[in-house]
Design a protein around this motif. Structure first.
Motif, PDB file in Angstrom:
ATOM      1  N   PRO A  54      11.551   0.234   0.950  1.00 10.41           N
ATOM      2  CA  PRO A  54      10.579   1.040   0.191  1.00 10.41           C
ATOM      3  C   PRO A  54       9.128   0.613   0.437  1.00 10.41           C
ATOM      4  O   PRO A  54       8.235   1.470   0.517  1.00 10.41           O
ATOM      5  CB  PRO A  54      10.987   0.814  -1.268  1.00 10.41           C
ATOM      6  CG  PRO A  54      12.450   0.468  -1.195  1.00 10.41           C
ATOM      7  CD  PRO A  54      12.572  -0.348   0.053  1.00 10.41           C
ATOM      8  N   ASP A  55       8.895  -0.699   0.575  1.00  6.17           N
ATOM      9  CA  ASP A  55       7.549  -1.199   0.870  1.00  6.17           C
ATOM     10  C   ASP A  55       7.099  -0.707   2.247  1.00  6.17           C
ATOM     11  O   ASP A  55       5.940  -0.314   2.439  1.00  6.17           O
ATOM     12  CB  ASP A  55       7.547  -2.730   0.854  1.00  6.17           C
ATOM     13  CG  ASP A  55       8.121  -3.326  -0.419  1.00  6.17           C
ATOM     14  OD1 ASP A  55       7.386  -4.017  -1.134  1.00  6.17           O
ATOM     15  OD2 ASP A  55       9.328  -3.116  -0.689  1.00  6.17           O
ATOM     16  N   PHE A  56       8.028  -0.748   3.196  1.00  5.85           N
ATOM     17  CA  PHE A  56       7.763  -0.305   4.563  1.00  5.85           C
ATOM     18  C   PHE A  56       7.429   1.185   4.598  1.00  5.85           C
ATOM     19  O   PHE A  56       6.472   1.604   5.248  1.00  5.85           O
ATOM     20  CB  PHE A  56       8.994  -0.607   5.423  1.00  5.85           C
ATOM     21  CG  PHE A  56       8.867  -0.208   6.865  1.00  5.85           C
ATOM     22  CD1 PHE A  56       8.255  -1.049   7.785  1.00  5.85           C
ATOM     23  CD2 PHE A  56       9.384   0.992   7.313  1.00  5.85           C
ATOM     24  CE1 PHE A  56       8.147  -0.699   9.124  1.00  5.85           C
ATOM     25  CE2 PHE A  56       9.289   1.362   8.646  1.00  5.85           C
ATOM     26  CZ  PHE A  56       8.668   0.514   9.552  1.00  5.85           C
ATOM     27  N   ILE A  57       8.210   1.981   3.870  1.00  6.18           N
ATOM     28  CA  ILE A  57       7.955   3.424   3.810  1.00  6.18           C
ATOM     29  C   ILE A  57       6.585   3.699   3.222  1.00  6.18           C
ATOM     30  O   ILE A  57       5.840   4.561   3.695  1.00  6.18           O
ATOM     31  CB  ILE A  57       9.059   4.125   2.994  1.00  6.18           C
ATOM     32  CG1 ILE A  57      10.397   4.084   3.751  1.00  6.18           C
ATOM     33  CG2 ILE A  57       8.664   5.571   2.674  1.00  6.18           C
ATOM     34  CD1 ILE A  57      11.578   4.553   2.932  1.00  6.18           C
ATOM     35  N   ALA A  58       6.231   2.961   2.170  1.00  4.31           N
ATOM     36  CA  ALA A  58       4.934   3.170   1.528  1.00  4.31           C
ATOM     37  C   ALA A  58       3.795   2.935   2.510  1.00  4.31           C
ATOM     38  O   ALA A  58       2.834   3.723   2.562  1.00  4.31           O
ATOM     39  CB  ALA A  58       4.793   2.242   0.326  1.00  4.31           C
ATOM     40  N   LEU A  59       3.884   1.883   3.308  1.00  2.00           N
ATOM     41  CA  LEU A  59       2.819   1.550   4.245  1.00  2.00           C
ATOM     42  C   LEU A  59       2.811   2.460   5.467  1.00  2.00           C
ATOM     43  O   LEU A  59       1.766   2.952   5.893  1.00  2.00           O
ATOM     44  CB  LEU A  59       2.962   0.095   4.701  1.00  2.00           C
ATOM     45  CG  LEU A  59       2.551  -0.976   3.693  1.00  2.00           C
ATOM     46  CD1 LEU A  59       3.069  -2.342   4.123  1.00  2.00           C
ATOM     47  CD2 LEU A  59       1.030  -1.010   3.543  1.00  2.00           C
TER      48      LEU A  59
END
Length: 273
Positions: A179-184
């Motif tokens: 989820p952190d990766f998708i956000a960035l």
């Protein structure tokens, strides 16, 4: 070894089958059934390979209201793209797949992804193994002990098994950071733009260095690259919302009982369609 639970992202399979097979595949009433039969074939292939103890097909609204409240453009493009010939097949799907002795699970508030993640977690917590059949890489966040993602690629043959090692190899991060990766990085299919100028390599590098999106944002003022520093500082609120959107919610589902596929009933349902 106990048989796994096969959990299916039903909308994903129906969409893929619809675009993979010609609409000239029709039922007795002359209406297309390409999505129904194509998705059934995709699922039955995995049933033959893995011999699951039960099969659960997950449905839900295309965009959960709390996600569109966080970011109104979330899934906006998808809502406009539902083909008219596919809508009736979605309506038939519950009865059609129930004939296979498969469980059809629907949430009125949360998306199919949330149901998939919840079934996977319940199965793993009970000491079982869950297989998640999907075409959505967001589900890589579920890969872990007792949970394998069966990823169906467009134009691919069969599903690719994705566990934590495959997620690390592909993205350079652990599954829990998806989820952190998708956000960035952003996710065009969901309408999430990500941080301006940040691609997959930079997103992974930042997360490996800091450990989470929140830590990346807290350290943004010390980022040596001016454009990246500005993108992180200016986009902080949106990026946190994107992570919240990409993070699966608990849908309250419970483990289904064992239910072997009824091959005879499945064949009869396919003939009628």
């Amino acid at each position: 070894m106990a048989a796994p639970l096969l959990v299916v992202d039903a909308p994903s399979m129906l969409f893929r089958a619809f675009y993979a097979l010609p609409a000239k595949i029709v039922g007795p009433d002359g209406r297309p059934v390409n999505a129904l039969l194509g998705s059934a074939n995709l699922i039955l292939r995995e049933v033959e390979i893995h011999q699951p103890r039960a099969v659960v097909l997950c449905f839900g609204p295309d965009a959960a209201s709390y996600r569109t409240e966080l970011y109104p453009a979330y899934h906006a493009k998808r809502a406009e793209e539902m083909p008219g010939e596919l809508e009736p097949q979605f309506a038939q799907a519950t009865d059609f797949f129930a004939a296979f002795n498969w469980t059809v699970a629907t949430s009125p508030d949360l998306e199919a992804d949330d149901l998939l993640g919840t079934f996977a977690r319940r199965e793993a917590e009970a000491g079982g193994e869950a297989l998640l059949l999907t075409g959505d890489r967001d589900m890589y966040q579920c890969a872990g002990d007792g949970v394998t993602v069966l990823y169906v690629r467009t134009g691919g043959k069969g599903a690719e098994e994705v566990g934590p090692a495959e997620v690390r190899e592909r993205y350079g991060i652990d599954p829990e950071l998806v989820p952190d990766f998708i956000a960035l990085r952003g996710d065009p299919s969901d309408g999430l733009p990500g941080a301006k100028g940040v691609g997959p390599k930079t997103a992974a590098e930042l997360l490996r260095r800091h450990g989470s999106l929140e830590a990346v944002l807290d350290g943004a003022i010390r980022e040596s690259r001016p454009a990246l520093r500005g993108a992180l500082i200016d986009g902080r609120a949106d990026l946190l919302a994107f992570k919240d959107i990409a993070t699966l919610r608990d849908a309250g589902a419970v483990r289904p009982a064992d239910a072997p596929t009824d091959w005879a009933a499945a064949a009869e349902a396919a003939r009628l369609d």
